[in-house]
Design an enzyme around this catalytic site. Structure first.
Site, PDB file in Angstrom:
ATOM      1  N   LYS A   1      -1.076  -7.165  -9.167  1.00 48.99           N
ATOM      2  CA  LYS A   1      -2.041  -7.320  -8.059  1.00 48.99           C
ATOM      3  C   LYS A   1      -1.647  -6.251  -7.044  1.00 48.99           C
ATOM      4  CE  LYS A   1      -2.829  -8.500  -4.383  1.00 48.99           C
ATOM      5  NZ  LYS A   1      -3.212  -7.522  -3.315  1.00 48.99           N
TER       6      LYS A   1
ATOM      7  N   SER B   1       5.405  -6.960   3.367  1.00 50.86           N
ATOM      8  CA  SER B   1       5.973  -7.286   4.674  1.00 50.86           C
ATOM      9  C   SER B   1       6.753  -8.601   4.597  1.00 50.86           C
ATOM     10  CB  SER B   1       4.841  -7.408   5.687  1.00 50.86           C
ATOM     11  OG  SER B   1       3.975  -8.449   5.286  1.00 50.86           O
TER      12      SER B   1
ATOM     13  N   PHE C   1       0.810  -1.228   0.000  1.00 51.81           N
ATOM     14  CA  PHE C   1       0.000   0.000   0.000  1.00 51.81           C
ATOM     15  C   PHE C   1       0.834   1.265   0.000  1.00 51.81           C
ATOM     16  CE2 PHE C   1       0.958  -0.138   4.543  1.00 51.81           C
ATOM     17  CZ  PHE C   1       1.152   1.204   4.832  1.00 51.81           C
TER      18      PHE C   1
ATOM     19  N   CYS D   1       9.843   1.604   3.612  1.00 53.38           N
ATOM     20  CA  CYS D   1      10.790   0.549   3.972  1.00 53.38           C
ATOM     21  C   CYS D   1      12.205   1.099   4.091  1.00 53.38           C
ATOM     22  CB  CYS D   1      10.746  -0.572   2.943  1.00 53.38           C
ATOM     23  SG  CYS D   1      11.346  -0.037   1.345  1.00 53.38           S
TER      24      CYS D   1
ATOM     25  N   GLU E   1       9.351  -4.018  13.139  1.00 48.64           N
ATOM     26  CA  GLU E   1       9.018  -2.942  12.199  1.00 48.64           C
ATOM     27  C   GLU E   1       7.743  -2.255  12.697  1.00 48.64           C
ATOM     28  OE1 GLU E   1       7.830  -4.067   8.142  1.00 48.64           O
ATOM     29  OE2 GLU E   1       8.857  -2.264   7.421  1.00 48.64           O
TER      30      GLU E   1
ATOM     31  N   GLU F   1      -4.812  -4.195  -1.778  1.00 41.67           N
ATOM     32  CA  GLU F   1      -6.269  -3.985  -1.730  1.00 41.67           C
ATOM     33  C   GLU F   1      -6.610  -2.693  -0.993  1.00 41.67           C
ATOM     34  OE1 GLU F   1      -4.369  -6.125  -0.213  1.00 41.67           O
ATOM     35  OE2 GLU F   1      -5.323  -7.165   1.452  1.00 41.67           O
TER      36      GLU F   1
HETATM   37  P1  NAD Z   1       1.615  -6.624   3.114  1.00 38.98           P
HETATM   38  O1  NAD Z   1       2.643  -7.690   3.191  1.00 38.98           O
HETATM   39  O2  NAD Z   1       0.508  -6.650   4.091  1.00 38.98           O
HETATM   40  O3  NAD Z   1       0.915  -6.654   1.651  1.00 38.98           O
HETATM   41  C1  NAD Z   1       1.682  -6.584   0.476  1.00 38.98           C
HETATM   42  C2  NAD Z   1       0.934  -7.315  -0.633  1.00 38.98           C
HETATM   43  O4  NAD Z   1       0.850  -8.693  -0.322  1.00 38.98           O
HETATM   44  C3  NAD Z   1      -0.487  -6.834  -0.829  1.00 38.98           C
HETATM   45  O5  NAD Z   1      -0.764  -6.813  -2.205  1.00 38.98           O
HETATM   46  C4  NAD Z   1      -1.325  -7.879  -0.092  1.00 38.98           C
HETATM   47  O6  NAD Z   1      -2.601  -8.034  -0.652  1.00 38.98           O
HETATM   48  C5  NAD Z   1      -0.498  -9.130  -0.255  1.00 38.98           C
HETATM   49  N1  NAD Z   1      -0.509 -10.053   0.895  1.00 38.98           N
HETATM   50  C6  NAD Z   1      -0.600  -9.740   2.207  1.00 38.98           C
HETATM   51  N2  NAD Z   1      -0.464 -10.857   2.954  1.00 38.98           N
HETATM   52  C7  NAD Z   1      -0.278 -11.893   2.107  1.00 38.98           C
HETATM   53  C8  NAD Z   1      -0.073 -13.301   2.275  1.00 38.98           C
HETATM   54  N3  NAD Z   1      -0.036 -13.857   3.467  1.00 38.98           N
HETATM   55  N4  NAD Z   1       0.084 -14.045   1.168  1.00 38.98           N
HETATM   56  C9  NAD Z   1       0.054 -13.485  -0.063  1.00 38.98           C
HETATM   57  N5  NAD Z   1      -0.128 -12.166  -0.274  1.00 38.98           N
HETATM   58  C10 NAD Z   1      -0.285 -11.366   0.788  1.00 38.98           C
HETATM   59  O7  NAD Z   1       2.392  -5.227   3.140  1.00 38.98           O
HETATM   60  P2  NAD Z   1       1.758  -3.765   3.220  1.00 38.98           P
HETATM   61  O8  NAD Z   1       1.228  -3.548   4.599  1.00 38.98           O
HETATM   62  O9  NAD Z   1       0.878  -3.516   2.055  1.00 38.98           O
HETATM   63  O10 NAD Z   1       3.069  -2.870   2.995  1.00 38.98           O
HETATM   64  C11 NAD Z   1       3.949  -2.537   4.025  1.00 38.98           C
HETATM   65  C12 NAD Z   1       5.110  -3.510   4.093  1.00 38.98           C
HETATM   66  O11 NAD Z   1       5.800  -3.529   2.850  1.00 38.98           O
HETATM   67  C13 NAD Z   1       6.147  -3.100   5.129  1.00 38.98           C
HETATM   68  O12 NAD Z   1       6.596  -4.251   5.789  1.00 38.98           O
HETATM   69  C14 NAD Z   1       7.253  -2.484   4.297  1.00 38.98           C
HETATM   70  O13 NAD Z   1       8.539  -2.508   4.891  1.00 38.98           O
HETATM   71  C15 NAD Z   1       7.197  -3.342   3.089  1.00 38.98           C
HETATM   72  N6  NAD Z   1       7.811  -2.685   1.935  1.00 38.98           N
HETATM   73  C16 NAD Z   1       9.029  -3.155   1.539  1.00 38.98           C
HETATM   74  C17 NAD Z   1       9.671  -2.551   0.483  1.00 38.98           C
HETATM   75  C18 NAD Z   1      11.014  -3.050   0.023  1.00 38.98           C
HETATM   76  O14 NAD Z   1      11.461  -2.624  -1.019  1.00 38.98           O
HETATM   77  N7  NAD Z   1      11.663  -3.939   0.745  1.00 38.98           N
HETATM   78  C19 NAD Z   1       9.070  -1.471  -0.184  1.00 38.98           C
HETATM   79  C20 NAD Z   1       7.814  -1.035   0.238  1.00 38.98           C
HETATM   80  C21 NAD Z   1       7.193  -1.661   1.314  1.00 38.98           C
END
Ligand code: NAD
Length: 492
Positions: free
Chosen positions: A180, A233, A156, A288, A383, A183
């Site tokens: 994808k 994450s 997000f 991140c 985090e 959401e």
């Molecule tokens: P999230 O992991 O909750 O969701 C990311 C994506 O994965 C979404 O599209 C979600 O629908 C999907 N998703 C969530 N849980 C899932 C599962 N169990 N199986 C399959 N798909 C799943 O992350 P968020 O809250 O949207 O974003 C924040 C996180 O992203 C933070 O941890 C941040 O550090 C990380 N992030 C990392 C980077 C990087 O380059 N390393 C960059 C941006 C954000």
């Protein structure tokens, strides 16, 4: 954002398949703006049949797109970049509305993403193969081929920028792409889809399926998808990497972060205060690359007081944006409450920010600075993903490095110092993929690649930069002989 623009964006919520909007699927999700709590409408969620329709559309498009020479494919990207730059405010407004970041932050993220488009416009130079005479009269050459239908799953916190890390390189390399998005931020990518179509991208080369975990799992289980990139994450990054790999796909998944910053006593206090505050509170800490743990070496009282003074100037709801959801806000507040209970010192307490009246219904946490924490405590280890900077007092650079090295993550690490020798020592011993020296947000820009170490990344290579060409292509090695040499050897 005017109400007319909001309704145009929200009424468009849905998938994008074969160049058309679609609201098919199983179930919907209600969305609210983090800025003020206003309804953003209902998001249709893609089930396995919607995912299958997207894969079929992409496979049909791939059959033609991969035959278009790369010099012609990138013409679409040139046009797309021109459109995106000209209409940047529309996209930035949408990002800001659905994500909660300020308008300036939203525009900056899109512009950073467009740098990847610029890099992808150079693919004719980047995709070229090699040739060498490997035996008398025998040449070997390489040619890069796209993989087929590929997918990107995004978080997000950068609704346009993170998709832009992926699809320009993927489609420029000749693949067809299915995105994808999170959401929680599904609208901004639809604007990107419309601009790609306007730029002349053939229908089906870029598709969007909306949904959460089960939509991701349908993509990972679909035999028609050759590779997937993921950003989110760490627990999800690990699960997605494993599931996709078991299904035989090429996977690269980027996870969460806990970025450590070392402050040596010879650091410039003004630079540290401004940089660390911007790093920890920019995008309300939902980055991140945000500074999360600051380690003051020796006597750093003056520098830490300067950081506190700077953090007190940041006003949530005015110059700092919102937290994505009330659940995320409450989780951040829980970390601050627990730190206070444990005896840590709240130098700046953002738990009850004074908000403008129009934003009372939004999700906000003010800038927060917590001093005198102990290594291993939750605000130091986990985090938080909010505008919270934790401070540890340490006796030496080696002690600071030991704490940084013990973190499960390894996205970024930074040092503030006037000493080149100390900075070089830090760069060599920190356990992170992206290092900052007197820089608060050390994002490597193309042609350098973005990617961390440890539990911040699963898979090989970086998601942007030159490594992206390797990720989105496969190489064919051809060995050729057109004339019989006078002498024969094992290769004849
Ligand atoms: P999230 O992991 O909750 O969701 C990311 C994506 O994965 C979404 O599209 C979600 O629908 C999907 N998703 C969530 N849980 C899932 C599962 N169990 N199986 C399959 N798909 C799943 O992350 P968020 O809250 O949207 O974003 C924040 C996180 O992203 C933070 O941890 C941040 O550090 C990380 N992030 C990392 C980077 C990087 O380059 N390393 C960059 C941006 C954000």
């Amino acid at each position: 954002m005017s109400s007319a623009t909001v309704s145009a964006v929200t009424s468009a919520l849905g998938h994008w398949i074969a160049g058309q909007a679609s609201t098919a699927g199983g179930g919907t999700l209600s969305l609210r703006s983090p800025v003020d709590g206003a309804s953003l409408g209902q998001l249709p969620l893609a089930d396995a049949s919607v995912v299958d329709a997207a894969v079929r559309s992409a496979a049909d498009a791939f059959a033609k797109w991969n035959k278009v020479p790369v010099k012609d494919r990138v013409q679409v990207l040139y046009k797309f970049k021109e459109i995106a730059q000209r209409r940047l405010p529309e996209l930035a407004t949408c990002v800001s509305r659905e994500n909660g970041k300020t308008g300036d932050e939203a525009a900056a993220g899109v512009l950073r993403g467009l740098e990847v488009v610029e890099f992808a416009c150079g693919l004719p130079a980047l995709m070229g193969g090699e040739i060498m005479e490997v035996s008398t009269g025998v040449d070997c050459y390489t040619r890069r081929y796209p993989l087929g239908v590929v997918a990107g799953i995004t978080p997000f916190n950068f609704p346009a920028m993170v998709p832009l890390w992926m699809f320009p390189m993927a489609i420029g390399c000749g693949n067809a792409f299915i995105l994808k998005p999170s959401e929680q931020t599904p609208a901004s990518p639809l604007i990107l889809a419309a601009w790609l179509k306007e730029a002349g991208l053939p229908d089906g080369v870029f598709n969007i399926v909306q949904g959460g975990r089960s939509t991701v799992e349908s993509l990972l289980d679909h035999p028609g998808i050759a590779a997937a990139a993921f950003v989110g994450s760490t627990p999800a990054a690990k699960a997605v990497f494993l599931r996709g790999t078991v299904a035989g796909k090429r996977m690269l998944t980027l996870g969460g972060a806990k970025n450590h910053v070392v402050i040596l006593p010879d650091a410039d206090p003004v630079l540290v205060a401004k940089n660390l505050t911007a790093s920890a509170t920019g995008c309300a800490g939902q980055r991140c690359m945000a500074a999360s743990v600051a380690m003051g070496v020796g006597d750093c009282d003056g520098i830490i007081e300067a950081i506190a003074a700077e953090m007190r100037t940041v006003r949530a709801g005015y110059d700092m944006g919102a937290i994505i959801s009330s659940t995320a806000r409450d989780r951040i507040l829980g970390f601050i409450d627990a730190a206070e209970t444990s005896g840590a010192q709240l130098l700046v307490d953002g738990r009850r920010p004074e908000l403008p009246s129009a934003k009372q219904g939004g999700n906000y946490v003010g800038a927060t600075l917590i001093d005198r924490l102990v290594p291993g405590s939750a605000p130091v280890k986990e985090e938080i993903f909010g505008p919270v900077l934790s401070i540890l007092r340490v006796g030496s650079l080696d002690e600071a490095l030991a704490i940084e090295n013990a973190s499960e993550y390894g996205n970024a690490a930074a040092i503030y110092t006037g000493s080149g020798a100390a900075a070089r020592y830090f760069e060599q011993h920190a356990s992170a993929g992206m290092i900052g020296i007197n820089i608060g947000v050390p994002v490597p820009r193309d042609p350098f690649g973005f990617g961390g170490w440890n539990a911040s990344k699963f898979g090989t290579g970086d998601i942007t930069g030159r490594d992206a060409v390797g990720f989105w292509t496969q190489t064919k090695k051809t060995t050729v002989k057109w004339s019989a040499p006078a002498t024969s050897n094992w290769m004849s």
